[in-house]
Design an enzyme around this catalytic site. Sequence first.
Site, mmCIF file in Angstrom:
data_model
loop_
_atom_site.group_PDB
_atom_site.id
_atom_site.type_symbol
_atom_site.label_atom_id
_atom_site.label_comp_id
_atom_site.label_asym_id
_atom_site.label_seq_id
_atom_site.Cartn_x
_atom_site.Cartn_y
_atom_site.Cartn_z
ATOM 1 N N GLY A 5 0.690 -1.216 -0.179
ATOM 2 C CA GLY A 5 0.067 0.092 -0.044
ATOM 3 C C GLY A 5 0.725 1.149 -0.008
ATOM 4 C CG LEU A 49 1.089 3.878 -5.277
ATOM 5 C CD1 LEU A 49 0.514 3.288 -6.542
ATOM 6 C CD2 LEU A 49 1.997 5.311 -5.710
ATOM 7 N N GLY A 50 -0.317 4.722 -0.941
ATOM 8 C CA GLY A 50 -1.484 5.441 -0.181
ATOM 9 C C GLY A 50 -0.931 6.518 0.677
ATOM 10 C CD GLN A 51 -3.921 10.282 4.634
ATOM 11 O OE1 GLN A 51 -4.910 9.545 4.945
ATOM 12 N NE2 GLN A 51 -3.869 11.367 5.384
ATOM 13 C CE1 TYR A 59 -10.039 0.696 7.433
ATOM 14 C CE2 TYR A 59 -11.060 2.003 9.276
ATOM 15 C CZ TYR A 59 -10.055 1.672 8.378
ATOM 16 O OH TYR A 59 -8.905 2.352 8.591
ATOM 17 C CB ILE A 85 -3.686 9.888 9.229
ATOM 18 C CG1 ILE A 85 -3.563 8.711 10.066
ATOM 19 C CG2 ILE A 85 -2.266 10.665 9.188
ATOM 20 C CD1 ILE A 85 -3.058 9.134 11.418
HETATM 21 P P1 NAD Z 1 -4.962 4.637 1.607
HETATM 22 O O1 NAD Z 1 -6.448 4.403 1.121
HETATM 23 O O2 NAD Z 1 -4.467 6.013 1.232
HETATM 24 O O3 NAD Z 1 -3.929 3.661 0.655
HETATM 25 C C1 NAD Z 1 -4.122 2.396 0.920
HETATM 26 C C2 NAD Z 1 -3.442 1.783 -0.312
HETATM 27 O O4 NAD Z 1 -3.448 0.238 -0.308
HETATM 28 C C3 NAD Z 1 -3.376 2.319 -1.574
HETATM 29 O O5 NAD Z 1 -2.565 2.643 -2.276
HETATM 30 C C4 NAD Z 1 -4.453 1.022 -2.404
HETATM 31 O O6 NAD Z 1 -4.088 1.068 -4.025
HETATM 32 C C5 NAD Z 1 -3.751 -0.195 -1.559
HETATM 33 N N1 NAD Z 1 -4.477 -1.264 -1.977
HETATM 34 C C6 NAD Z 1 -5.726 -1.375 -1.966
HETATM 35 N N2 NAD Z 1 -6.070 -2.734 -2.106
HETATM 36 C C7 NAD Z 1 -5.033 -3.552 -2.335
HETATM 37 C C8 NAD Z 1 -4.385 -4.635 -2.610
HETATM 38 N N3 NAD Z 1 -5.481 -5.699 -2.617
HETATM 39 N N4 NAD Z 1 -3.011 -5.142 -2.823
HETATM 40 C C9 NAD Z 1 -2.265 -3.992 -2.550
HETATM 41 N N5 NAD Z 1 -2.628 -2.888 -2.211
HETATM 42 C C10 NAD Z 1 -3.910 -2.506 -2.062
HETATM 43 O O7 NAD Z 1 -5.041 4.499 3.155
HETATM 44 P P2 NAD Z 1 -3.995 4.810 4.175
HETATM 45 O O8 NAD Z 1 -4.604 6.025 4.618
HETATM 46 O O9 NAD Z 1 -2.745 4.962 3.602
HETATM 47 O O10 NAD Z 1 -4.104 3.784 5.285
HETATM 48 C C11 NAD Z 1 -2.882 2.793 5.352
HETATM 49 C C12 NAD Z 1 -3.371 1.825 6.580
HETATM 50 O O11 NAD Z 1 -3.572 2.815 7.812
HETATM 51 C C13 NAD Z 1 -4.826 1.087 6.455
HETATM 52 O O12 NAD Z 1 -4.719 -0.117 7.223
HETATM 53 C C14 NAD Z 1 -5.692 1.949 7.365
HETATM 54 O O13 NAD Z 1 -6.771 1.132 7.652
HETATM 55 C C15 NAD Z 1 -4.769 2.416 8.334
HETATM 56 N N6 NAD Z 1 -5.512 3.755 8.955
HETATM 57 C C16 NAD Z 1 -5.608 5.016 8.228
HETATM 58 C C17 NAD Z 1 -6.091 5.864 8.937
HETATM 59 C C18 NAD Z 1 -6.101 7.344 8.135
HETATM 60 O O14 NAD Z 1 -6.713 8.477 8.527
HETATM 61 N N7 NAD Z 1 -5.484 7.476 6.940
HETATM 62 C C19 NAD Z 1 -6.627 5.982 9.884
HETATM 63 C C20 NAD Z 1 -6.652 4.788 10.687
HETATM 64 C C21 NAD Z 1 -6.311 3.502 10.201
HETATM 65 N N1 SER Z 2 -9.197 7.674 8.674
HETATM 66 C C1 SER Z 2 -9.812 6.361 8.664
HETATM 67 C C2 SER Z 2 -11.029 6.094 8.133
HETATM 68 O O1 SER Z 2 -11.841 7.247 8.275
HETATM 69 C C3 SER Z 2 -9.862 5.674 10.100
HETATM 70 O O2 SER Z 2 -9.410 4.275 10.089
HETATM 71 O O3 SER Z 2 -11.345 5.376 7.349
#
Ligand code: NAD
Ligand code: SER
Length: 315
Positions: free
Chosen positions: A8, A10-12, A142, A172
């Site tokens: 993941g 590429l994600g946030q 979720y 975040i």
């Molecule tokens: P995001 O949605 O920005 O990024 C998730 C990434 O996962 C994406 O780049 C997507 O392409 C990739 N992805 C989706 N399906 C996939 C697959 N089958 N195989 C490989 N990659 C795949 O999410 P994020 O905000 O970066 O979150 C990362 C982690 O942090 C997650 O577990 C999320 O639950 C957790 N989290 C995030 C937040 C937040 O506010 N951003 C808060 C609580 C928890």
């Molecule tokens: N920021 C995340 C969401 O809203 C919390 O896990 O899904």
Amino acid sequence: MKRILVTGALGQIGSELTDALRDKYGKDNVVASDLQEPCAETKAAGPCEIIDVLDKNALDAVVKHYKVDTIYHLGAILSAVGEKNPQLAYQVNMNGLFNVLEVAREQKLERVLVPSSIAAFGPDSPKNNTPNDTIQRPTSMYGVTKVAGELLGNYYVKRFGVDVRGVRYPGIISYKTLPGGGTTDYAIDIFYEALKNKKYTSFLGPDSRLPMMFMSDAIKSIMDLAEAPFESLKHHADYNVAAVSFTPQELADAIKKRIPEFEISYEPDYRQEIADSWPASLDDSCAREEWGWSHEYGLEEMVDIMLEKIQEKLS
Ligand code: NAD
Ligand code: SER
């Protein structure tokens, strides 16, 4: 020497975490992976691979090829997208994590880091200062996958000796990569709209108080947890971490202090019900006591940085 795989990437969070890990452990020691080529912009910075976490063979092969010893598993489906497509959220969040844990078990990896979320709590959990260990019972798909992921991680620690660790992230806040479809995304969208149009319509109501955290603190928390001595940990995949807690109205007020013309209006949608089921604030004393967690950024510094950096992006 650490050899790290980030899913993941590429994600946030994954995008900024990959950079931070490369700074700390060396660019060649951190493999970035996602569903699409994650190195269009960062190829020079380090190795990149396309990995769908539902494809265990692909995970296996990359872990072997790069002699990976630690996985930061960030590939996931977030709350709002997950509520629109619960089947996909289940597939990716449960089966993806299972594959990662199985690869870690079979290849005897040193450590797996996997974020959980405030979404692992539900409407029966204490709303304010939610303790680390309390009733959870989340009501979104979720959240169901997050609490199950915590339990699965803890099971792998106890049953197979795989060192799985995780923080329950709040929402975040960041400016580099856009968020991927969560309920807390309003707290990022609002900055772009304030700067572009001087107004914002929030999809959460004015009093929806949620725990939040600036990205620098989010990165620090997971990297600090990764470095903590195993013996000091009484928990594993389920640490509350907290920083700030605010409502859309309080965030709008903080923005209005800097952009006096800014106006907020409210049109709550399906995400309101998700937000209503989550804690308003967290007690993170276990993380503070067991591995020395502390946050740096409060609301005011965060608003200053967000406005400055997003203004730079927009101009
Ligand atoms: P995001 O949605 O920005 O990024 C998730 C990434 O996962 C994406 O780049 C997507 O392409 C990739 N992805 C989706 N399906 C996939 C697959 N089958 N195989 C490989 N990659 C795949 O999410 P994020 O905000 O970066 O979150 C990362 C982690 O942090 C997650 O577990 C999320 O639950 C957790 N989290 C995030 C937040 C937040 O506010 N951003 C808060 C609580 C928890
Ligand atoms: N920021 C995340 C969401 O809203 C919390 O896990 O899904």
